[in-house]
Design a protein around this motif. Sequence first.
Motif, mmCIF file in Angstrom:
data_model
loop_
_atom_site.group_PDB
_atom_site.id
_atom_site.type_symbol
_atom_site.label_atom_id
_atom_site.label_comp_id
_atom_site.label_asym_id
_atom_site.label_seq_id
_atom_site.Cartn_x
_atom_site.Cartn_y
_atom_site.Cartn_z
ATOM 1 N N THR A 231 -20.001 9.640 -49.873
ATOM 2 C CA THR A 231 -19.620 8.857 -48.693
ATOM 3 C C THR A 231 -20.372 7.543 -48.574
ATOM 4 O O THR A 231 -19.990 6.685 -47.789
ATOM 5 C CB THR A 231 -19.870 9.663 -47.408
ATOM 6 O OG1 THR A 231 -21.264 10.019 -47.367
ATOM 7 C CG2 THR A 231 -19.023 10.926 -47.379
ATOM 8 N N THR B 281 -13.332 -4.485 -42.618
ATOM 9 C CA THR B 281 -12.321 -5.394 -42.060
ATOM 10 C C THR B 281 -12.244 -6.686 -42.854
ATOM 11 O O THR B 281 -11.166 -7.230 -43.082
ATOM 12 C CB THR B 281 -12.655 -5.697 -40.589
ATOM 13 O OG1 THR B 281 -12.646 -4.457 -39.880
ATOM 14 C CG2 THR B 281 -11.641 -6.632 -39.978
ATOM 15 N N VAL C 167 -10.236 -6.062 -45.911
ATOM 16 C CA VAL C 167 -8.799 -5.975 -45.640
ATOM 17 C C VAL C 167 -8.229 -7.390 -45.491
ATOM 18 O O VAL C 167 -7.162 -7.720 -46.035
ATOM 19 C CB VAL C 167 -8.527 -5.123 -44.390
ATOM 20 C CG1 VAL C 167 -7.055 -5.156 -44.038
ATOM 21 C CG2 VAL C 167 -8.975 -3.686 -44.625
ATOM 22 N N LEU D 173 -5.189 -0.137 -43.640
ATOM 23 C CA LEU D 173 -6.389 0.312 -44.347
ATOM 24 C C LEU D 173 -6.142 1.597 -45.120
ATOM 25 O O LEU D 173 -6.551 1.724 -46.286
ATOM 26 C CB LEU D 173 -7.529 0.510 -43.335
ATOM 27 C CG LEU D 173 -8.850 1.030 -43.902
ATOM 28 C CD1 LEU D 173 -9.469 0.038 -44.856
ATOM 29 C CD2 LEU D 173 -9.833 1.347 -42.785
ATOM 30 N N ASP E 106 -20.191 6.744 -40.230
ATOM 31 C CA ASP E 106 -20.382 5.857 -41.376
ATOM 32 C C ASP E 106 -21.062 6.572 -42.539
ATOM 33 O O ASP E 106 -21.631 5.929 -43.424
ATOM 34 C CB ASP E 106 -21.159 4.598 -40.982
ATOM 35 C CG ASP E 106 -22.478 4.913 -40.329
ATOM 36 O OD1 ASP E 106 -22.672 6.064 -39.891
ATOM 37 O OD2 ASP E 106 -23.325 4.011 -40.247
ATOM 38 N N GLY E 107 -21.001 7.898 -42.544
ATOM 39 C CA GLY E 107 -21.380 8.632 -43.737
ATOM 40 C C GLY E 107 -22.848 8.971 -43.873
ATOM 41 O O GLY E 107 -23.267 9.508 -44.889
ATOM 42 N N GLU F 24 -14.581 -0.217 -37.066
ATOM 43 C CA GLU F 24 -14.028 -0.993 -38.179
ATOM 44 C C GLU F 24 -13.017 -0.138 -38.922
ATOM 45 O O GLU F 24 -13.399 0.788 -39.637
ATOM 46 C CB GLU F 24 -15.151 -1.379 -39.133
ATOM 47 C CG GLU F 24 -16.133 -2.375 -38.576
ATOM 48 C CD GLU F 24 -15.675 -3.801 -38.789
ATOM 49 O OE1 GLU F 24 -14.719 -4.011 -39.568
ATOM 50 O OE2 GLU F 24 -16.266 -4.685 -38.173
ATOM 51 N N THR F 25 -11.762 -0.413 -38.746
ATOM 52 C CA THR F 25 -10.749 0.346 -39.493
ATOM 53 C C THR F 25 -9.796 -0.605 -40.201
ATOM 54 O O THR F 25 -8.652 -0.264 -40.464
ATOM 55 C CB THR F 25 -9.931 1.252 -38.557
ATOM 56 O OG1 THR F 25 -9.198 0.420 -37.659
ATOM 57 C CG2 THR F 25 -10.796 2.204 -37.784
ATOM 58 N N GLY F 26 -10.253 -1.782 -40.490
ATOM 59 C CA GLY F 26 -9.364 -2.750 -41.125
ATOM 60 C C GLY F 26 -8.757 -3.678 -40.095
ATOM 61 O O GLY F 26 -9.385 -3.999 -39.087
ATOM 62 N N LEU F 27 -7.537 -4.100 -40.342
ATOM 63 C CA LEU F 27 -6.909 -5.084 -39.467
ATOM 64 C C LEU F 27 -5.874 -4.449 -38.547
ATOM 65 O O LEU F 27 -4.981 -5.130 -38.052
ATOM 66 C CB LEU F 27 -6.268 -6.188 -40.306
ATOM 67 C CG LEU F 27 -7.279 -7.071 -41.050
ATOM 68 C CD1 LEU F 27 -6.576 -8.092 -41.917
ATOM 69 C CD2 LEU F 27 -8.212 -7.767 -40.075
ATOM 70 N N ASN F 28 -5.974 -3.152 -38.325
ATOM 71 C CA ASN F 28 -5.043 -2.511 -37.397
ATOM 72 C C ASN F 28 -5.104 -3.213 -36.043
ATOM 73 O O ASN F 28 -6.187 -3.589 -35.585
ATOM 74 C CB ASN F 28 -5.440 -1.045 -37.161
ATOM 75 C CG ASN F 28 -5.159 -0.193 -38.373
ATOM 76 O OD1 ASN F 28 -4.657 -0.687 -39.378
ATOM 77 N ND2 ASN F 28 -5.490 1.075 -38.285
ATOM 78 N N ARG G 64 -15.871 -9.407 -26.569
ATOM 79 C CA ARG G 64 -16.593 -9.533 -27.838
ATOM 80 C C ARG G 64 -15.664 -9.996 -28.956
ATOM 81 O O ARG G 64 -16.020 -10.819 -29.788
ATOM 82 C CB ARG G 64 -17.263 -8.221 -28.220
ATOM 83 C CG ARG G 64 -18.434 -8.468 -29.174
ATOM 84 C CD ARG G 64 -18.641 -7.347 -30.140
ATOM 85 N NE ARG G 64 -17.752 -7.461 -31.286
ATOM 86 C CZ ARG G 64 -17.997 -6.959 -32.480
ATOM 87 N NH1 ARG G 64 -19.125 -6.327 -32.684
ATOM 88 N NH2 ARG G 64 -17.140 -7.071 -33.470
ATOM 89 N N TRP H 43 -16.435 -13.349 -31.017
ATOM 90 C CA TRP H 43 -16.649 -13.282 -32.464
ATOM 91 C C TRP H 43 -15.422 -13.727 -33.236
ATOM 92 O O TRP H 43 -15.431 -13.762 -34.451
ATOM 93 C CB TRP H 43 -17.004 -11.845 -32.868
ATOM 94 C CG TRP H 43 -18.347 -11.388 -32.426
ATOM 95 C CD1 TRP H 43 -18.969 -11.691 -31.261
ATOM 96 C CD2 TRP H 43 -19.230 -10.526 -33.124
ATOM 97 N NE1 TRP H 43 -20.182 -11.067 -31.195
ATOM 98 C CE2 TRP H 43 -20.365 -10.343 -32.317
ATOM 99 C CE3 TRP H 43 -19.158 -9.871 -34.356
ATOM 100 C CZ2 TRP H 43 -21.439 -9.549 -32.710
ATOM 101 C CZ3 TRP H 43 -20.224 -9.074 -34.742
ATOM 102 C CH2 TRP H 43 -21.358 -8.923 -33.923
ATOM 103 N N PRO I 110 -10.323 -10.787 -36.164
ATOM 104 C CA PRO I 110 -8.969 -11.091 -36.633
ATOM 105 C C PRO I 110 -7.882 -10.123 -36.172
ATOM 106 O O PRO I 110 -6.710 -10.427 -36.307
ATOM 107 C CB PRO I 110 -9.120 -11.008 -38.162
ATOM 108 C CG PRO I 110 -10.228 -10.028 -38.379
ATOM 109 C CD PRO I 110 -11.158 -10.173 -37.222
ATOM 110 N N GLN I 111 -8.252 -8.960 -35.638
ATOM 111 C CA GLN I 111 -7.220 -7.980 -35.296
ATOM 112 C C GLN I 111 -6.400 -8.448 -34.089
ATOM 113 O O GLN I 111 -6.955 -8.941 -33.113
ATOM 114 C CB GLN I 111 -7.857 -6.625 -34.946
ATOM 115 C CG GLN I 111 -8.596 -5.956 -36.079
ATOM 116 C CD GLN I 111 -10.049 -6.392 -36.178
ATOM 117 O OE1 GLN I 111 -10.479 -7.352 -35.551
ATOM 118 N NE2 GLN I 111 -10.805 -5.686 -36.996
ATOM 119 N N HIS J 86 -8.078 7.437 -35.232
ATOM 120 C CA HIS J 86 -7.753 6.079 -34.766
ATOM 121 C C HIS J 86 -7.645 6.035 -33.244
ATOM 122 O O HIS J 86 -7.094 5.088 -32.696
ATOM 123 C CB HIS J 86 -6.458 5.591 -35.418
ATOM 124 C CG HIS J 86 -6.613 5.279 -36.877
ATOM 125 N ND1 HIS J 86 -6.951 4.030 -37.338
ATOM 126 C CD2 HIS J 86 -6.535 6.058 -37.973
ATOM 127 C CE1 HIS J 86 -7.045 4.061 -38.661
ATOM 128 N NE2 HIS J 86 -6.795 5.282 -39.074
#
Lengths: 552, 343
Positions: free
Chosen positions: A21, A82, A85, A128, B13-14, B210-214, B234, B238, B241-242, B334
């Motif tokens: 992970t 992000t 992506v 993603l 985050d693992g 943080e899950t990408g650009l969803n 925020r 910042w 981009p989402q 999600h």
Amino acid sequence: MFCFQCEQTDRTGSSPGCSGTRGNCGKTQPTADLQDLLVHAVKGIAQYASRARALGAADDDAARFVLFAMFTTLTNVNFTPTRFVALLREAKAVRDRVRDRYEEAARARGQQPETLTGPATWKAQPDLDGLLRQAAEVGVRSGLDVVGADVVGLRALCLYGMKGVCAYAHHATVLGLRDQKVYAEVEDILSFLADDPTDPDELLSRATRVGMLNLDVMRLLDAANTGSYGSPEPTAVRTTPVVGKAILVSGHDLKDLAVLLEQTAGTGINVYTHGEMLPAHAYPALRAHPHLVGNYGGAWHEQQHEFARFPGPILMTSNCIIEPHLSYRHRIFTTGPVGWAGVRHLTEDFEPVIQAAKAMPGFTTTEPEKVVTVGFARDAVLSVVDRIVEAVRSGAVRHFFLVGGCDGPTPGRDYYGEFAENVPQDSLVLTLGCAKYRFNHKDFGDIGGIPRLLDLGQCNDTYSAITIALRLAEEFGCGVNELPMTLVLSWMEQKAIAVLLTLLALGIRNIHLGPELPGFLTPSLAARIVDQFGLRTTGEATTDVARALERQ
Amino acid sequence: MEETWPVSLTTADGETLDITCGNDQTVVDAAADSGLWLPSLCRQGTCGSCRGTVKSGEYELGTHNPDALPPGNNRDVLLCRTVPRGPITIDLPYSHDRILLDGIRVHSGKITELSPVTRDVVRLVLHLDPSAEGTPGSQFDAGQFVQLEIPNRDVKRSYSMCNTGNWDGRLEFLIRLRPGGAFSSYLRDEARAGHPLVVHGPQGAFGLHETGLNPRWFIAGGTGLGPLLSMARRMAEWQDPQPARLLLGVNEESDVFGTADLDAIRDQLPDFAYDICVWHPTPTWAGRHGTPAEIVRNDLRTTPAPPDIYVCGPPPLVDSIIETATACGIAENHIFFERYLPN
């Protein structure tokens, strides 16, 4: 996730590599997988870009995107899913644009455009989860069952060398120095890798081409740095704080430092360098800022406790960032290719950094002054080449030891400090990169007025070292390998791989490499490279010094 | 000799954290003994802020408020009520930086603004007092809360900030005044600019992921807007981009608030939109009406890109949104939520 691109890769399993992970660098599985996919996408761009350029339809903006995208995948640069992506979306758009240019140019010449396969055909998934599914198919060990570990290792050697090349070329690009020959070679080599080559000889030959490309890039970066900020001059740099508000700048990017110095001029805020930014003090145009007051801390891996106690904000301009502790996560900022989820990213406008510096206490006392001296780059050293040559001929200087590369947290890196301290008093120690923090605070004295410890700069300044070595060889009428000079390299990440390939491509033998050989080199590959290029691994420091002095 | 059990905690985050738990010890207490302050608040099973999911192992779950942990969520637990009965592994729904290593910080501050927003909602602004070494500012993650304590009284309540972390020491809250509530009565009858308050925090696991650009859909019920407003602010600050949209559900038109704040975000964040949804509108109401769950169900059917759902408000609203989103195919990982429960 599988990654074995850096020296700190997990070596506890049957073969080296981080999986699971989270990597040893702190990279999470999604980030690692997205980096693999971005590299795949970039190869696809290169497939079309190299063909378009050959037809006179080059897209230099696409080439610059390739450099930047590859840079983000280096160790300790970007940890933000992000961001990857977004870069993948941009990669698709760039690929489509370059493909269209290529096909248009081919048809304009009456040619039928090639139907490409492999990464050129990548179809970006919209989210993603879809991208992560794709990433599973394109990891660095792709095809292992078919081609074997040696071929996978050689592909990795070329790819990681290219990552280093791209990082250095990006630094030059942001300072305005752009070379279409470099762009063309970057595209050609990445396009070659996109075809999943299987011939070990061809791969090794390409690896030396990566090395020669890197030499051109290092020359370009040298010209960019010295053209922008002047040629480094020997400079005593304060390493103790002075009272006042403070900002700490880490990483390698001189332009970011210059921009911050301009934006903080007249504010009363002092700027300190950290890690690989130390040699910046030697550039006349940067040193001219009176509020560039000194250097703080040591090499990159010390940052968590150093940043925690620094009484101001921190700006991270390139590698190496490691996980920001909660104690300073709100006052560390990233810029350029760097990123960490939850850390604010800035582009050229550093006002939030300045605001944080004003709000924070800064240093409340001035500590007694201590200094280290930097700035012995090619011009500074070669301006006294006659004295150096004479010192060698008279026997006053017996040997040169270039101790270069990265520092790191592993115990094996104590070797480099022990090595430097065991160099005899009649020999010089030249440093490059952040490995010097192991010993640069110690007094090495001088030989007839020539300092025994000469810092050539960042790892980015390797061209300076090569220039000095080549000039000395010319003065003595011999090859570099016949000089009384030994190279001792400490590698950590992919820029060091690029530098190593450059040195090997130049035919420089008997380099001592450590603390561990790259995990992606199988034992048989390592044996072949050791045999073909005369590479050595680091052993016991005093023994290695003695053997070097005996020219063994 | 007391029996102990190994507990392995894995963050979102693992990061894996291994602790040892006594036979009659809760996971929250055992973690604190190991120097790890897990997000938690009431420590008696009523607030729901210490949620986790047991992946393997036997455990005993003590009595708790069903609003804080609705039944039916297989192996979801409140860690302040979870006592291991053997080796156990637990997934935590937040990244490891939300785990405090040096306890909950305590600051002093002063009220600088207290103004009515609607008939029962006020905006409270505090400024933290400078620390001995200067002004540390007010740094927190969007979505977090603090506990506000009235000095020398046994009154302490949790409220989420609606602004973003800053270097001015500023904390801003949207607070619903509850009839008969001790802190509400203080705010209504006594509090004035310049009054001191004690601030415990920041705390809490709710925040942006943080899950990408969803796309990010923020769904607020009443003053559940606070932490979601912080997240949207925020994003604007910042320049995330989402694409983002916010849906605020209120009971009546007179309950509408926050539009100026949301307009300001819309001006800064190009891909941001918001809607106000009134449950019982008058005929003159021109906006959306119904419950947020109805609107979300309808919109999820037509959206081209499945969003990440962030929801905050009273438990019935949160549960209805989770149920609706899940039914529409949004994966559990999600959907991010915080239930507003009485302190």
